[in-house]
Design a protein around this motif. Sequence first.
Motif, PDB file in Angstrom:
ATOM      1  N   SER A  87       0.666  -1.336  -0.098  1.00  0.00           N
ATOM      2  CA  SER A  87       0.065  -0.159  -0.024  1.00  0.00           C
ATOM      3  C   SER A  87       1.019   1.303  -0.070  1.00  0.00           C
ATOM      4  O   SER A  87       1.929   1.292   0.498  1.00  0.00           O
ATOM      5  CB  SER A  87      -1.216  -0.030   1.196  1.00  0.00           C
ATOM      6  OG  SER A  87      -0.126  -0.290   2.276  1.00  0.00           O
ATOM      7  N   HIS A  88       0.361   2.161  -0.364  1.00  0.00           N
ATOM      8  CA  HIS A  88       1.065   3.598  -0.635  1.00  0.00           C
ATOM      9  C   HIS A  88       1.105   4.212   0.609  1.00  0.00           C
ATOM     10  O   HIS A  88       0.181   4.772   1.214  1.00  0.00           O
ATOM     11  CB  HIS A  88      -0.170   4.071  -1.782  1.00  0.00           C
ATOM     12  CG  HIS A  88       0.465   5.331  -2.269  1.00  0.00           C
ATOM     13  ND1 HIS A  88       1.620   5.442  -2.762  1.00  0.00           N
ATOM     14  CD2 HIS A  88      -0.223   6.693  -2.512  1.00  0.00           C
ATOM     15  CE1 HIS A  88       1.695   6.773  -3.399  1.00  0.00           C
ATOM     16  NE2 HIS A  88       0.761   7.322  -3.069  1.00  0.00           N
ATOM     17  N   LYS A  89       2.210   4.504   0.735  1.00  0.00           N
ATOM     18  CA  LYS A  89       2.600   5.191   2.088  1.00  0.00           C
ATOM     19  C   LYS A  89       2.566   6.728   1.903  1.00  0.00           C
ATOM     20  O   LYS A  89       3.417   7.080   0.985  1.00  0.00           O
ATOM     21  CB  LYS A  89       3.969   4.640   2.686  1.00  0.00           C
ATOM     22  CG  LYS A  89       4.088   3.539   3.533  1.00  0.00           C
ATOM     23  CD  LYS A  89       5.325   3.061   3.943  1.00  0.00           C
ATOM     24  CE  LYS A  89       6.148   2.461   2.794  1.00  0.00           C
ATOM     25  NZ  LYS A  89       7.543   2.190   3.096  1.00  0.00           N
ATOM     26  N   THR A 127      -5.926   2.437  -8.680  1.00  0.00           N
ATOM     27  CA  THR A 127      -7.139   1.922  -8.184  1.00  0.00           C
ATOM     28  C   THR A 127      -7.279   0.464  -9.356  1.00  0.00           C
ATOM     29  O   THR A 127      -8.074  -0.381  -9.041  1.00  0.00           O
ATOM     30  CB  THR A 127      -8.229   2.957  -8.430  1.00  0.00           C
ATOM     31  OG1 THR A 127      -7.755   4.110  -7.882  1.00  0.00           O
ATOM     32  CG2 THR A 127      -9.662   2.405  -7.899  1.00  0.00           C
ATOM     33  N   TRP A 130      -5.434  -2.408  -8.614  1.00  0.00           N
ATOM     34  CA  TRP A 130      -5.712  -3.218  -7.426  1.00  0.00           C
ATOM     35  C   TRP A 130      -6.966  -4.148  -8.070  1.00  0.00           C
ATOM     36  O   TRP A 130      -7.032  -5.442  -8.153  1.00  0.00           O
ATOM     37  CB  TRP A 130      -6.219  -2.665  -6.570  1.00  0.00           C
ATOM     38  CG  TRP A 130      -5.356  -2.148  -5.474  1.00  0.00           C
ATOM     39  CD1 TRP A 130      -4.496  -0.869  -4.997  1.00  0.00           C
ATOM     40  CD2 TRP A 130      -4.968  -2.895  -4.396  1.00  0.00           C
ATOM     41  NE1 TRP A 130      -3.566  -1.119  -3.927  1.00  0.00           N
ATOM     42  CE2 TRP A 130      -3.800  -2.479  -3.601  1.00  0.00           C
ATOM     43  CE3 TRP A 130      -5.071  -4.216  -4.034  1.00  0.00           C
ATOM     44  CZ2 TRP A 130      -3.150  -2.885  -2.484  1.00  0.00           C
ATOM     45  CZ3 TRP A 130      -4.428  -4.766  -3.015  1.00  0.00           C
ATOM     46  CH2 TRP A 130      -3.435  -4.104  -2.165  1.00  0.00           C
TER      47      TRP A 130
END
Lengths: 436, 179
Positions: A87-89, A127, A130
């Motif tokens: 996931s995008h930190k 998006t 995913w």
Amino acid sequence: MASENGFFTNAEVTTSGRPVLRRNEVECFLLSSVDLDSEDDPPRFTALRSGNLILTTHRLIWIPSQSTNASSLPSSLPLSAITQIFSHKKSIKSMFHSPRIRFQADPGSVVVTVVFRGKGDFDGFLTKFWECWRGRAWEGEDKSESETSMSGGGAVAQGLYGNDGTVRMVGLAGILRKEQEQWESTDKSLQDAFQDLNALMSKAKEMVSLAEKMRQKLLSAPSSQNGSGDDEEMGSKEEMQQWMLSVGIISPVTKESAGALYHQELSRQLADFVKIPLEQAGGMISLTDMYYHFNRARGTELISPDDLWQACTLWEKFDVPVMLRKFDSGVKVIQNKSHSDEEVMSRIRMLVTKTETLRTGVTASDAALTLKIAPAMAKEHLLSAETKGLLCRDMSPDGLRFYFNLFPEFDLTNLHLVKDFGEYAEWIKATSLVSV
Amino acid sequence: MHKLGDFKLPQFFNYPPYFTLQPVRDTREKQIQLWKELILDYCKSQKVFLIGVEEDFPLFSNSAIDRTLSHEARETFLSAIVGEGRAEWLDKGHRKCLILWHRIQDWADIILKFVRENGLEDSVMTVEEIRSGTESLGTELEGIDRTILMRALKLLENKGKLALFKGTSADDEGVKFSV
């Protein structure tokens, strides 16, 4: 499947630089100026710098942009190999960085960083990424494939893009069995599909296979009727079959999927698409005809005439085998680069130096028949042959005819002189044959 | 049909495009030259001095191939001859064209030669006698267009080779040679 890279496999691209998609594969997103990097070193991983990243339902495809040197090859990675997307930190540091995504993929659990250096809808990509990864489109496909083969249908080619990059129809075989059942579900999908256009797009794949089903049914119908159908009915059936056959492009380039690169990608897709219509039309096709063919194939994602025009003008910048050409009369056509004027001229010369045509000349429709092209196009060719001095014209109450240009052979100092060889002598022979 | 009276027509007279004014420059240029030569040859052999653009001129149509020159083509070809000084328009509307297969200067020389050959150096003749007298029978002067003859005579008068004067009859003029 090993490649130089050791991690990615080489991706097939068409001559115009569009990826060759596999069966049922749909292109979802495109971003430009993307680097793929990893903390792992070669040979396990070689960084890919500055290219276009295309996300499909099945793969990530990286294609070097024109400016980068040829050492980087188009590469792809199946989504099925991805084991984890990190996931995008969000941190202060990330605000000053180019946006990036990390994911882990087999073989060897290599962690890959995707760095976006250009502008583009980065969040939109994430998006979709995913969505596609979780969608596991490849799994459903394996299942339906085995079902198809079990039902014993004919092996109709199912890829939309063939290996050579040409558009093929999505097929479906083994339809006649369980026909009643299928018609019920068909009815349902038709109703669902027309709820709204978004729903229709999500049903696109089904629609294409439905069209193929209908085609198969039409094909089988005449035999069961024992040829009792009249000609008109047969005609309309054939027409219907033609429509069904040309259902089209499953993954059209859209403003949504390609963003800022819309016209560029559209241009490439068009270059791939035009091959077959161009071949059928004899190497040259008018822009209006092409507009019709292309939009028919695109189905709901229609493009405007201006988009088509822009896409065609961009061909100059790409290394594609087709080109846009404007005739003096203003007629715009698409033609193969290999479709040279010299060849057309030599065919016209052949036509007008035959004994018969030497005497009678040719009309645009005569030339259209011989050259197997549209009369309007044939006229353009005749006019340019006239401009080159190959032909000259004869206007009579019967209309415009073109003759092989004998004027250069007439002698000004002796009007009665006829050289022994040359077309002038041939023409005299041809005309005297008739008057005798 | 390769003859028009006793005039032999070239083969290309039966070539249909010959009768359509060609739009391409090089082709058109050659076509104009060909027409120019043919018209001058024909007029010289048939002693035609005047071509009316709207009148039936034998060269301007070919019944064998059913082709006729358009008005525009006729005017183009005749204008080309005018441009070379081998013809003159007689009216502003370009309807009548005087064909000079010999220029006026050449006609003047022919007259002088005629005068010397017939020993007429100090004689008096009427203009009509030059056109149709016994001396001119069989020479190029026989039947010469009166307009052309008068212009050639005026040219010689300016050079002091002759004097023109009004004769006794109202419709004729006299010429006093002084070569």
